[in-house]
Scaffold this active site. Structure first.
Site, PDB file in Angstrom:
ATOM      1  N   GLY A 405       0.824  -1.205   0.000  1.00 38.07           N
ATOM      2  CA  GLY A 405       0.000   0.000   0.000  1.00 38.07           C
ATOM      3  C   GLY A 405       0.857   1.253   0.000  1.00 38.07           C
ATOM      4  CB  SER A 406       0.102   4.649   1.276  1.00 40.07           C
ATOM      5  OG  SER A 406      -1.122   4.766   0.589  1.00 40.07           O
ATOM      6  CB  THR A 407       4.516   1.790   3.567  1.00 49.11           C
ATOM      7  OG1 THR A 407       4.043   0.505   3.164  1.00 49.11           O
ATOM      8  CG2 THR A 407       3.837   2.211   4.855  1.00 49.11           C
TER       9      THR A 407
END
Length: 821
Positions: A405-407
């Site tokens: 995801g966004s990491t």
């Protein structure tokens, strides 16, 4: 006249010659055949089977005993022992020797009885210390089934049977007392020491009978002083002292050393030959020791924070945590849940796994009739247990993959900056979603109303999916895939642990065939990485662009402490420039100071980071995570936390920024001082920084007030005397610098305990008022400022209702529940 013998006819003579010739030929052929068979047999025995028969002869003529080597010790970076071996013993039985011992007793009894009969004297036969007696005694001492021991004692052809391995010294000493006849099979004392210092029987004063056929041999046992701490990293050894998991397995050849051997000549019955002078001993060579990059203090803080988070949010599939040195790749701490104790690795430690095992065993039991044999049924039970144990032993940090995801967005950000398709002045307009060619559905942003126009730094802080999709499309498939390889995401990291998993990505041709995968990859979806692969790549985006190989072993030492090898840190390659890396750091610091990662703030430190909430493709579950590093302007340490499938019924929004970032803040506040990273307080933070309360008891009111004011404390007085007779908190207490000190002037200090109020969910001012009114002091951690105005207390160090002394410090962590990933 005597008749002369008739001469045989020529035909008869020729017949005899033929018969003799044939006979000779047959004899010759038989001789050659016999010789050939004998020759081949001799060749087979002396040439083909030489080594085999020699070994068998040696085996029949000698007895050997293995001498265990002492396994090397495992230390953390500060010299704390994480794994060490200590001496134990293995108890052996020689069934044939026991049988000889029993027959010898019976023969002595018979001889004594006959001798007494000849003399007409009475004779009472002593108890025969037989197999049953020995089995009872060993069963009691070693906690081994008596029937099992008896069954093995019946097999007199067997020379040795291991009754029990790795017996601790106190138990081994009791076995030795049993062998020496000092105690009986029930543990009753049989002997005493006479005036001459001899051990004699209490009953008769005679010599005790020493049991034969029982022996003890030296062995070692592995001890893990910190229990389950770093269990998934350290691993464990099996019953044969061989590394089975973790570092114990990957460095088994280094740790194990070389076993020794004692060889003794024996006769045909296996009895040692006296005065043979042929005994040979080959000493064991002790194993080498390891010094790790792990810090047990940091590991404890990481595990404590991670476990509390998983429990609080009831994470169905556990989680991971890694703390790594940004500039070397050294792993300072690594935690994976579920965890286990290496000293008791077969025990299931988590309720979820135990429930899963119970269900599997119940199903097997229910279907027992379907198994053709008892062996098949037992094998099914064993397989069920093994499956659950393997789940417990797995280190999810490097053996399991997930969608990040966004990491993952820092990778896209670094790639876009490195390729020059964006700069710090680039703007993006977010309407709440974006359409990508070849994909029929819009790709949504976490803020459905859209973020409007935003700069690169703000878009990163907002974790705006449309902005990152736009970056990915500008980069292009070929360049993006090239950077994925360069960041080491298409390969294992090479960490010195066994059985590392590899990320799952589309092949290059498929990836380059359309931009749909590129769009999804740009914000961290539709592919899998291990947490270790990701943190390694994230470190490269902030440390100047250098990719390092993660590692755990810093040094290898010999058994005298001399360094045999030292890890040399060398970057695998530089992925992005130092200028690009500095821009990534600037954007990621803004994420924590003003963006969606502001719950990861730590007082006194500049923190950079990135939140993540990743959909698990094909399910409705998510993995929430948070990456952070410090100091933001000169990174030294980076941390990545993940939590797999948290509950949606806890009252906390299911995002990395709301669930994981506050825990990361708490962990970083503990570990950064331990790692020697000094805080750098702002003027505002300095007011609330921890300060030692001075002892002003006995001073005049004026002198005490002046001293407290000089240190920045506020104060109030109780009573109207001229001298301070008591104070709250007491001198030497550590409290926030803005705490209010109570001075008692001639009035007795009350000793009534204060009750801690519940402040979770309150604003900072409300929480401070409640705690102050209770006679306590509030220390603030976590998010202290936010433009959203949604900062509320999320945890408190002391549970509501706890009774404590007046002036006790209650640490309250604040967070912003309005953040989105």
């Amino acid at each position: 006249m005597t008749d002369r013998p008739r001469r045989k006819s020529d035909a008869a003579r020729r017949a005899n010659q033929v018969i003799r010739g044939r006979t000779m030929l047959i004899m010759l052929l038989l001789g050659v055949a016999s010789f050939t068979v004998l020759f081949w047999k001799l060749y087979d025995l002396q040439i083909n089977r030489h080594d085999e028969l020699k070994a068998e002869a040696v085996s029949q003529q000698t007895d050997s005993m293995v001498i265990s080597a002492s396994r090397g010790t495992i230390y953390d970076k500060n010299g704390e022992i994480m794994a060490i071996s200590y001496s134990t013993e293995t108890v052996l039985l020689d069934p044939g020797g026991v049988q000889d011992f029993v027959e010898s007793q019976e023969q002595k009894i018979q001889d004594a009885a006959e001798e007494a009969a000849e003399k007409g004297a009475p004779y009472t036969a002593p108890e025969v210390l037989d197999q049953a007696y020995i089995a009872r005694g060993l069963s009691r001492i070693l906690d081994v089934e008596e029937e099992t021991i008896l069954e093995h004692l019946e097999n007199t052809a067997n020379r040795y049977w291991e009754v029990k391995k790795k017996v601790d010294q106190d138990v081994a000493d009791e076995v030795r007392r049993f062998i020496n006849g000092e105690i009986d099979d029930e543990g009753n004392q049989l002997t005493t020491v006479d005036e001459d210092g001899n051990t004699v029987l209490i009953s008769t004063g005679g010599r005790p009978t020493r049991l034969q056929g029982i022996s003890l041999t030296p062995d070692t046992k592995r001890l893990y002083p910190f229990g389950s701490l770093a269990g998934n990293v350290i691993g464990f050894v099996n019953a044969n002292n061989m590394g089975a998991y973790g570092l114990e397995a990957s460095y088994d050849d280094v740790l194990s050393g070389s076993t020794g051997l004692t060889i003794t000549p024996t006769n045909v019955n296996g009895t040692p030959l006296l005065f043979s002078g042929g005994e040979q001993m080959f000493d064991a060579e002790n194993g080498s020791s390891l010094v790790l990059t792990l810090d047990t203090n940091v590991q404890y803080a990481l595990e404590k924070g991670l476990e509390s988070m998983l429990d609080k949010y009831d994470a169905a599939n556990g989680g991971t945590g890694i703390v790594m040195d940004v500039n070397t790749g050294g792993i300072v701490a690594m935690a994976s849940y579920p965890n286990y104790d290496p000293g008791d690795f077969s025990t299931i430690y988590t309720e979820g796994l135990q429930a899963e095992l119970d269900a599997a065993l119940a199903e097997i039991q229910q279907n027992r009739s379907t198994y053709e044999t008892e062996e098949a049924y037992n094998q099914a039970l064993a397989n069920a247990r093994a499956t659950i144990q393997f789940k417990q032993w797995r280190n999810k940090c490097y053996q399991d993959t997930y969608e990040p995801g966004s990491t993952f967005k820092p990778i896209t950000l670094a790639t876009a900056l490195g390729e020059g398709v964006v700069n710090m002045n680039t703007t993006f307009t977010c309407t709440g979603s974006i359409h990508v060619e070849g994909w029929g559905k819009p790709i949504n942003c976490s803020k459905r109303a859209g973020h409007g126009t935003q700069t690169l730094k703000v878009a990163t802080g907002n974790s705006c999916n449309p902005a990152f999709v736009t970056m990915g499309l500008k980069i292009g498939t070929e360049a993006y895939y090239r950077y994925l390889k360069s960041f080491g995401l298409m390969e294992t990291t090479g960490i010195d642990l066994p059985a590392e998993a590899e990320g799952i990505f589309a092949n290059e041709d498929s990836f380059n065939s359309n931009v749909v995968s590129l769009a999804a990859y740009s914000f961290g979806q539709t592919f899998n990485v291990t947490p270790l692969e990701l943190i390694r790549a994230q470190a490269a985006t902030i440390n100047g662009g250098y990719l390092y190989t993660p590692y755990l072993v810093e040094q290898v030492l010999d058994d005298e402490g001399n360094i045999l090898s030292q890890h040399e840190t060398t970057a695998v390659r530089q992925v992005i420039s130092e200028e690009t890396s500095a821009k990534v750091r600037e954007c990621l610091e803004w994420v924590v100071s003003d963006g969606g990662g502001r719950n990861g703030q730590v007082t006194g430190y500049r923190i950079g980071g990135k939140t993540g909430t990743a959909d698990k493709t094909g399910t409705k579950d998510v993995v929430v995570s948070f990456m952070c590093f410090a100091p933001a302007d000169d990174p030294q340490y980076i941390m990545l936390l993940t939590m797999d499938t948290p509950s949606r019924t806890t009252g906390t929004a299911v995002f990395g920024g709301t669930m994981v970032a506050p825990v990361a803040s708490q962990i970083m506040s503990e570990i950064l001082p331990l790692l020697g990273v000094e805080p750098d307080y702002t003027a505002e933070e300095l007011v609330g920084a921890d300060t030692t309360v001075p002892n002003v008891v006995g001073q005049t009111r004026e002198a005490a007030e002046d001293r407290l004011a000089d240190l920045g404390f506020t104060f109030r007085t109780v009573g109207d005397g001229d001298t301070v007779t008591d104070q709250t908190p007491a001198g030497g207490a550590i409290v926030p610098g803005n705490a209010s000190i109570i001075l008692y002037l001639g009035q007795e200090k009350p000793d009534t305990p204060c009750t801690v109020p519940n402040v979770v969910g309150k604003s900072a001012s409300e929480a401070n008022k409640a705690i102050t009114n209770a006679g306590l002091i509030m220390k603030v951690t976590g998010t202290t400022t936010a433009s959203s105005g949604n900062v509320y207390a999320i945890t408190q160090s002391l549970p509501a209702g706890t009774e404590v002394a007046a002036g006790t410090v209650v640490t309250v962590q604040f967070g912003d529940n309005s953040v989105l990933d």
